[in-house]
Design an enzyme around this catalytic site. Structure first.
Site, mmCIF file in Angstrom:
data_model
loop_
_atom_site.group_PDB
_atom_site.id
_atom_site.type_symbol
_atom_site.label_atom_id
_atom_site.label_comp_id
_atom_site.label_asym_id
_atom_site.label_seq_id
_atom_site.Cartn_x
_atom_site.Cartn_y
_atom_site.Cartn_z
ATOM 1 N N ASP A 18 -15.288 61.159 -1.573
ATOM 2 C CA ASP A 18 -14.092 60.334 -1.375
ATOM 3 C C ASP A 18 -13.881 60.065 0.115
ATOM 4 O O ASP A 18 -14.311 60.848 0.964
ATOM 5 C CB ASP A 18 -12.880 61.089 -1.967
ATOM 6 C CG ASP A 18 -11.722 60.154 -2.257
ATOM 7 O OD1 ASP A 18 -11.888 58.926 -2.131
ATOM 8 O OD2 ASP A 18 -10.637 60.659 -2.603
ATOM 9 N N ASN A 20 -14.479 57.029 1.914
ATOM 10 C CA ASN A 20 -15.256 56.022 2.653
ATOM 11 C C ASN A 20 -14.332 54.939 3.218
ATOM 12 O O ASN A 20 -14.466 54.533 4.374
ATOM 13 C CB ASN A 20 -16.269 55.329 1.729
ATOM 14 C CG ASN A 20 -17.381 56.246 1.286
ATOM 15 O OD1 ASN A 20 -17.547 57.318 1.832
ATOM 16 N ND2 ASN A 20 -18.136 55.825 0.293
ATOM 17 N N GLY A 21 -13.412 54.479 2.355
ATOM 18 C CA GLY A 21 -12.498 53.398 2.758
ATOM 19 C C GLY A 21 -11.599 53.849 3.903
ATOM 20 O O GLY A 21 -11.440 53.134 4.905
ATOM 21 N N TRP A 23 -12.092 56.235 6.046
ATOM 22 C CA TRP A 23 -12.895 56.459 7.255
ATOM 23 C C TRP A 23 -13.076 55.132 8.001
ATOM 24 O O TRP A 23 -12.937 55.067 9.216
ATOM 25 C CB TRP A 23 -14.251 57.046 6.864
ATOM 26 C CG TRP A 23 -15.176 57.283 8.010
ATOM 27 C CD1 TRP A 23 -15.268 58.401 8.779
ATOM 28 C CD2 TRP A 23 -16.158 56.351 8.513
ATOM 29 N NE1 TRP A 23 -16.247 58.233 9.738
ATOM 30 C CE2 TRP A 23 -16.807 56.982 9.597
ATOM 31 C CE3 TRP A 23 -16.550 55.053 8.156
ATOM 32 C CZ2 TRP A 23 -17.817 56.364 10.330
ATOM 33 C CZ3 TRP A 23 -17.554 54.435 8.883
ATOM 34 C CH2 TRP A 23 -18.175 55.101 9.962
ATOM 35 N N SER A 63 -16.702 55.552 -10.436
ATOM 36 C CA SER A 63 -16.034 55.836 -11.708
ATOM 37 C C SER A 63 -15.866 54.527 -12.476
ATOM 38 O O SER A 63 -15.933 53.432 -11.887
ATOM 39 C CB SER A 63 -14.665 56.463 -11.466
ATOM 40 O OG SER A 63 -13.779 55.504 -10.926
ATOM 41 N N GLU A 65 -13.152 53.529 -13.610
ATOM 42 C CA GLU A 65 -11.922 52.937 -13.060
ATOM 43 C C GLU A 65 -12.243 52.162 -11.774
ATOM 44 O O GLU A 65 -11.760 51.053 -11.573
ATOM 45 C CB GLU A 65 -10.875 54.021 -12.767
ATOM 46 C CG GLU A 65 -10.320 54.727 -13.997
ATOM 47 C CD GLU A 65 -11.292 55.747 -14.613
ATOM 48 O OE1 GLU A 65 -12.205 56.225 -13.897
ATOM 49 O OE2 GLU A 65 -11.148 56.050 -15.813
ATOM 50 N N ASN A 66 -13.100 52.742 -10.897
ATOM 51 C CA ASN A 66 -13.522 52.032 -9.677
ATOM 52 C C ASN A 66 -14.177 50.703 -10.060
ATOM 53 O O ASN A 66 -13.872 49.654 -9.492
ATOM 54 C CB ASN A 66 -14.601 52.801 -8.890
ATOM 55 C CG ASN A 66 -14.142 54.089 -8.245
ATOM 56 O OD1 ASN A 66 -14.948 54.988 -8.045
ATOM 57 N ND2 ASN A 66 -12.884 54.191 -7.886
ATOM 58 N N GLU A 206 -16.090 76.585 -9.234
ATOM 59 C CA GLU A 206 -15.245 76.878 -8.067
ATOM 60 C C GLU A 206 -14.971 75.540 -7.384
ATOM 61 O O GLU A 206 -15.883 74.736 -7.194
ATOM 62 C CB GLU A 206 -15.965 77.821 -7.094
ATOM 63 C CG GLU A 206 -16.170 79.219 -7.637
ATOM 64 C CD GLU A 206 -14.847 79.944 -7.913
ATOM 65 O OE1 GLU A 206 -13.873 79.719 -7.167
ATOM 66 O OE2 GLU A 206 -14.808 80.735 -8.876
HETATM 67 C C1 FPP Z 1 -14.879 56.794 -2.484
HETATM 68 O O1 FPP Z 1 -14.374 56.266 -1.301
HETATM 69 C C2 FPP Z 1 -16.252 56.421 -2.667
HETATM 70 C C3 FPP Z 1 -16.716 55.526 -3.580
HETATM 71 C C4 FPP Z 1 -15.855 54.807 -4.537
HETATM 72 C C5 FPP Z 1 -18.125 55.178 -3.660
HETATM 73 C C6 FPP Z 1 -19.082 56.192 -3.158
HETATM 74 C C7 FPP Z 1 -20.286 55.461 -2.717
HETATM 75 C C8 FPP Z 1 -21.111 55.802 -1.721
HETATM 76 C C9 FPP Z 1 -21.027 57.057 -0.997
HETATM 77 C C10 FPP Z 1 -22.178 54.877 -1.284
HETATM 78 C C11 FPP Z 1 -23.146 54.444 -2.315
HETATM 79 C C12 FPP Z 1 -23.658 55.550 -3.144
HETATM 80 C C13 FPP Z 1 -24.946 55.852 -3.313
HETATM 81 C C14 FPP Z 1 -25.327 56.967 -4.220
HETATM 82 C C15 FPP Z 1 -26.018 55.172 -2.620
HETATM 83 P P1 FPP Z 1 -13.116 55.319 -1.368
HETATM 84 O O2 FPP Z 1 -13.548 53.918 -1.161
HETATM 85 O O3 FPP Z 1 -12.361 55.569 -2.624
HETATM 86 O O4 FPP Z 1 -12.322 55.819 -0.122
HETATM 87 P P2 FPP Z 1 -10.741 55.798 0.071
HETATM 88 O O5 FPP Z 1 -10.171 56.758 -0.938
HETATM 89 O O6 FPP Z 1 -10.566 56.265 1.462
HETATM 90 O O7 FPP Z 1 -10.289 54.394 -0.150
#
Ligand code: FPP
Length: 245
Positions: A18, A20-21, A23, A63, A65-66, A206
């Site tokens: 979790d 990425n957005g 960050w 997910s 949902e995503n 855990e």
């Molecule tokens: C959550 O961050 C992350 C995701 C919905 C996608 C995860 C995907 C990757 C790490 C890259 C692609 C994956 C692979 C296996 C190559 P978010 O966008 O929900 O972050 P936020 O909660 O800060 O908005």
């Protein structure tokens, strides 16, 4: 070279990647840049898991949902990243003996992405090191519902004796019947939720939560989460002995 991760006693680590957005937004970047940076973390965590000999690593990549609720352009970008990752990482998988598996409604993803995933699963199926299981278009309740449906069909067909049925009989009908139960579940970026991830398999896991966002979750953070796990006493409902204290 740094010592590998201490995976002694660990069979299955699962990660909710979790943040990425957040960050990206904190750096004034578009959210998709966060996903791109997240791919570098995926590569490092997979490679380190393989080097340490971790049997299973499951990553919650998307997910249901995503997939249904995120803006289409973000999903398009995630699909492109996923496809590129599958193609570019094939040599890494082969060099590190990593086998790719997936759980979730993968066949509902765009056909080109599905094709690339299936090819990579096929290419790596003989690898005997770490299993990298990507949860894609995945939801734990849906996985349980589908298992319950298979259970009902098998019971109606006389393949399963309902009176004698065990938890294992249900577990065998989950998305991947070879997946071991999760020992350690890590979630990055500060939220403390399971978010419908591997609901059955995390029953005795855990849980380790870290405020680090996924793009910054690398080997040192992974090591720290594993060290936290080693500091826990797993009781599985029993009373602990003096020696274990
Ligand atoms: C959550 O961050 C992350 C995701 C919905 C996608 C995860 C995907 C990757 C790490 C890259 C692609 C994956 C692979 C296996 C190559 P978010 O966008 O929900 O972050 P936020 O909660 O800060 O908005």
């Amino acid at each position: 070279m740094k010592a590998p991760l201490d995976v002694n006693g660990l069979r299955h680590v699962a990660v909710i990647m979790d943040g990425n957005g957040r960050w990206a937004e904190a750096r004034g970047l578009v959210r998709t840049r966060g996903h791109r940076a997240g791919v570098d973390s995926v590569r490092e965590i997979v490679t380190e898991s393989a080097r340490a000999g971790l049997p299973w690593l499951s990553l919650f990549a998307l997910s249901t949902e995503n997939y249904q609720r995120r803006p289409r352009h973000e999903i398009r970008s995630l699909m492109a990243l996923l496809r590129r990752f599958m193609i570019r990482e094939r040599p890494t998988f082969m060099e590190n003996d990593v086998r790719l598996r997936t759980v979730g409604l993968v066949d509902e993803l765009p056909p080109r992405v599905v094709e690339t995933i299936r090819e990579t699963e096929e290419l790596t199926k003989g690898n005997g090191g770490t299993v990298l299981c990507l949860a894609l278009n995945y939801g734990g309740r849906r996985e349980l519902l589908d298992a319950a449906k298979r259970f009902a069909v098998d019971a109606a067909a006389g393949r399963l004796d309902l009176e004698a049925a065990t938890e294992d009989d249900l577990a065998r009908r989950l998305g991947d019947d070879t997946m071991p139960e999760v020992d350690l579940l890590i979630r990055t970026a500060g939220e403390m939720r399971i978010s419908n991830f591997l609901l059955w398999q995390v029953s005795y896991a855990e849980l380790v939560f870290t405020s680090t966002c996924w793009p910054e979750f690398r080997f040192p953070q992974f090591e720290e989460a594993v060290a936290t796990y080693h500091g826990r006493i797993r009781r599985f409902g029993r009373v602990i002995t003096e020696e274990e204290r």
